[in-house]
Scaffold this motif. Structure first.
Motif, PDB file in Angstrom:
ATOM      1  N   GLN A  82     -40.262 -32.903 -30.014  1.00  0.00           N
ATOM      2  CA  GLN A  82     -39.424 -33.506 -28.983  1.00  0.00           C
ATOM      3  C   GLN A  82     -40.063 -33.361 -27.599  1.00  0.00           C
ATOM      4  OE1 GLN A  82     -35.805 -31.369 -29.907  1.00  0.00           O
ATOM      5  NE2 GLN A  82     -34.930 -33.124 -30.993  1.00  0.00           N
ATOM      6  N   GLN A  83     -40.685 -32.226 -27.346  1.00  0.00           N
ATOM      7  CA  GLN A  83     -41.372 -32.037 -26.067  1.00  0.00           C
ATOM      8  C   GLN A  83     -42.556 -32.996 -25.942  1.00  0.00           C
ATOM      9  OE1 GLN A  83     -42.370 -27.891 -25.999  1.00  0.00           O
ATOM     10  NE2 GLN A  83     -40.342 -27.250 -25.314  1.00  0.00           N
ATOM     11  N   THR A  84     -43.293 -33.171 -27.026  1.00  0.00           N
ATOM     12  CA  THR A  84     -44.429 -34.094 -27.002  1.00  0.00           C
ATOM     13  C   THR A  84     -43.958 -35.517 -26.728  1.00  0.00           C
ATOM     14  OG1 THR A  84     -45.636 -32.692 -28.549  1.00  0.00           O
ATOM     15  CG2 THR A  84     -46.379 -34.976 -28.351  1.00  0.00           C
ATOM     16  N   ILE A  85     -42.878 -35.901 -27.360  1.00  0.00           N
ATOM     17  CA  ILE A  85     -42.327 -37.244 -27.135  1.00  0.00           C
ATOM     18  C   ILE A  85     -41.859 -37.391 -25.695  1.00  0.00           C
ATOM     19  CG2 ILE A  85     -40.411 -38.783 -27.733  1.00  0.00           C
ATOM     20  CD1 ILE A  85     -40.708 -37.694 -30.634  1.00  0.00           C
ATOM     21  N   ALA A  86     -41.202 -36.373 -25.167  1.00  0.00           N
ATOM     22  CA  ALA A  86     -40.723 -36.428 -23.779  1.00  0.00           C
ATOM     23  C   ALA A  86     -41.890 -36.550 -22.810  1.00  0.00           C
ATOM     24  CB  ALA A  86     -39.885 -35.185 -23.463  1.00  0.00           C
ATOM     25  N   ARG A  87     -42.976 -35.796 -23.070  1.00  0.00           N
ATOM     26  CA  ARG A  87     -44.160 -35.911 -22.203  1.00  0.00           C
ATOM     27  C   ARG A  87     -44.764 -37.307 -22.303  1.00  0.00           C
ATOM     28  NH1 ARG A  87     -45.208 -30.597 -24.132  1.00  0.00           N
ATOM     29  NH2 ARG A  87     -46.617 -31.442 -25.716  1.00  0.00           N
ATOM     30  N   ALA A  88     -44.800 -37.862 -23.512  1.00  0.00           N
ATOM     31  CA  ALA A  88     -45.364 -39.201 -23.693  1.00  0.00           C
ATOM     32  C   ALA A  88     -44.541 -40.238 -22.942  1.00  0.00           C
ATOM     33  CB  ALA A  88     -45.433 -39.550 -25.171  1.00  0.00           C
ATOM     34  N   GLU A  93     -43.955 -43.836 -18.327  1.00  0.00           N
ATOM     35  CA  GLU A  93     -43.143 -44.385 -17.247  1.00  0.00           C
ATOM     36  C   GLU A  93     -43.753 -44.172 -15.864  1.00  0.00           C
ATOM     37  OE1 GLU A  93     -39.382 -42.488 -17.870  1.00  0.00           O
ATOM     38  OE2 GLU A  93     -38.762 -43.947 -19.384  1.00  0.00           O
ATOM     39  N   THR A  94     -44.593 -43.176 -15.682  1.00  0.00           N
ATOM     40  CA  THR A  94     -45.015 -42.826 -14.325  1.00  0.00           C
ATOM     41  C   THR A  94     -46.509 -42.877 -14.055  1.00  0.00           C
ATOM     42  OG1 THR A  94     -45.152 -40.488 -14.896  1.00  0.00           O
ATOM     43  CG2 THR A  94     -43.051 -41.281 -14.035  1.00  0.00           C
ATOM     44  N   ALA A  95     -47.352 -42.944 -15.045  1.00  0.00           N
ATOM     45  CA  ALA A  95     -48.776 -42.731 -14.795  1.00  0.00           C
ATOM     46  C   ALA A  95     -49.617 -43.963 -15.129  1.00  0.00           C
ATOM     47  CB  ALA A  95     -49.248 -41.544 -15.614  1.00  0.00           C
ATOM     48  N   ASP A  96     -50.902 -43.782 -14.855  1.00  0.00           N
ATOM     49  CA  ASP A  96     -51.895 -44.799 -15.184  1.00  0.00           C
ATOM     50  C   ASP A  96     -51.947 -44.899 -16.706  1.00  0.00           C
ATOM     51  OD1 ASP A  96     -54.050 -46.488 -15.379  1.00  0.00           O
ATOM     52  OD2 ASP A  96     -55.537 -44.944 -14.901  1.00  0.00           O
ATOM     53  N   MET A  97     -51.561 -46.017 -17.221  1.00  0.00           N
ATOM     54  CA  MET A  97     -51.380 -46.192 -18.649  1.00  0.00           C
ATOM     55  C   MET A  97     -52.656 -45.977 -19.458  1.00  0.00           C
ATOM     56  SD  MET A  97     -48.169 -47.376 -19.522  1.00  0.00           S
ATOM     57  CE  MET A  97     -48.386 -48.644 -20.732  1.00  0.00           C
ATOM     58  N   GLU A  98     -53.766 -46.509 -19.019  1.00  0.00           N
ATOM     59  CA  GLU A  98     -54.959 -46.474 -19.863  1.00  0.00           C
ATOM     60  C   GLU A  98     -55.494 -45.063 -20.055  1.00  0.00           C
ATOM     61  OE1 GLU A  98     -58.028 -49.287 -19.102  1.00  0.00           O
ATOM     62  OE2 GLU A  98     -56.593 -50.858 -18.670  1.00  0.00           O
ATOM     63  N   SER A  99     -55.698 -44.323 -18.989  1.00  0.00           N
ATOM     64  CA  SER A  99     -56.298 -42.997 -19.136  1.00  0.00           C
ATOM     65  C   SER A  99     -55.308 -41.974 -19.683  1.00  0.00           C
ATOM     66  CB  SER A  99     -56.863 -42.522 -17.801  1.00  0.00           C
ATOM     67  OG  SER A  99     -55.808 -42.372 -16.875  1.00  0.00           O
ATOM     68  N   PHE A 101     -52.438 -42.524 -21.385  1.00  0.00           N
ATOM     69  CA  PHE A 101     -51.919 -42.840 -22.714  1.00  0.00           C
ATOM     70  C   PHE A 101     -52.911 -42.421 -23.790  1.00  0.00           C
ATOM     71  CE2 PHE A 101     -50.478 -45.722 -26.151  1.00  0.00           C
ATOM     72  CZ  PHE A 101     -49.184 -45.236 -26.239  1.00  0.00           C
ATOM     73  N   ASP A 102     -54.192 -42.565 -23.511  1.00  0.00           N
ATOM     74  CA  ASP A 102     -55.204 -42.111 -24.462  1.00  0.00           C
ATOM     75  C   ASP A 102     -55.093 -40.600 -24.663  1.00  0.00           C
ATOM     76  OD1 ASP A 102     -57.546 -42.433 -26.130  1.00  0.00           O
ATOM     77  OD2 ASP A 102     -58.608 -41.353 -24.530  1.00  0.00           O
ATOM     78  N   HIS A 103     -54.856 -39.877 -23.589  1.00  0.00           N
ATOM     79  CA  HIS A 103     -54.686 -38.423 -23.669  1.00  0.00           C
ATOM     80  C   HIS A 103     -53.451 -38.071 -24.510  1.00  0.00           C
ATOM     81  CE1 HIS A 103     -54.575 -34.230 -22.494  1.00  0.00           C
ATOM     82  NE2 HIS A 103     -53.340 -34.402 -22.059  1.00  0.00           N
ATOM     83  N   VAL A 104     -52.361 -38.788 -24.298  1.00  0.00           N
ATOM     84  CA  VAL A 104     -51.128 -38.541 -25.047  1.00  0.00           C
ATOM     85  C   VAL A 104     -51.348 -38.833 -26.527  1.00  0.00           C
ATOM     86  CG1 VAL A 104     -48.771 -39.332 -25.421  1.00  0.00           C
ATOM     87  CG2 VAL A 104     -49.580 -38.889 -23.112  1.00  0.00           C
TER      88      VAL A 104
END
Length: 119
Positions: A82-88, A93-99, A101-104
């Protein structure tokens, strides 16, 4: 109950039946030894049943404990997921999607694989 305690109860009951001012004296005196024996037998049977139930209860506790531990482990894994999903969601919602999202995705992949890292 100890044999000494049972004997003390038997003696006390016999004395009660033998007393002339006792409500149990008179017509019950002849039946007193039988009544006492019946009561003591019922007491012994109840104690044996209690001991059997205590053994069953302990066996039940012993069989439930591992399931309780396993449940707690699953709760912990669920909380991590659940924490991993919340961080994702937060990164999405707030960050640079490409860099980010790859990390997530990499983190989720490692979590699903049990912490193994890929080269």
């Amino acid at each position: 109950m100890t044999p000494e305690r049972l004997k003390a109860i038997k003696n006390m009951m016999e004395e009660e039946y033998a007393r002339p001012d006792s409500p149990y004296s008179g017509r019950f005196v002849a039946n007193a030894p039988y009544a006492i024996a019946d009561l003591l037998a019922a007491l012994e049977e109840t104690q044996q049943q209690n001991n059997r139930l205590e053994v069953k209860l302990q066996a039940s506790r012993d069989s439930v404990y591992p399931l309780s531990v396993e449940r707690d482990e699953y709760k912990f894994e669920l909380a991590e997921a659940q924490q991993t999903i919340a961080r994702a969601i937060q990164i999405y919602e707030t960050a640079d999607m490409e860099s980010d999202f790859d990390h997530v995705l990499t983190g989720m992949y490692e979590t699903l694989k049990g912490g193994e890292t890929q080269p």
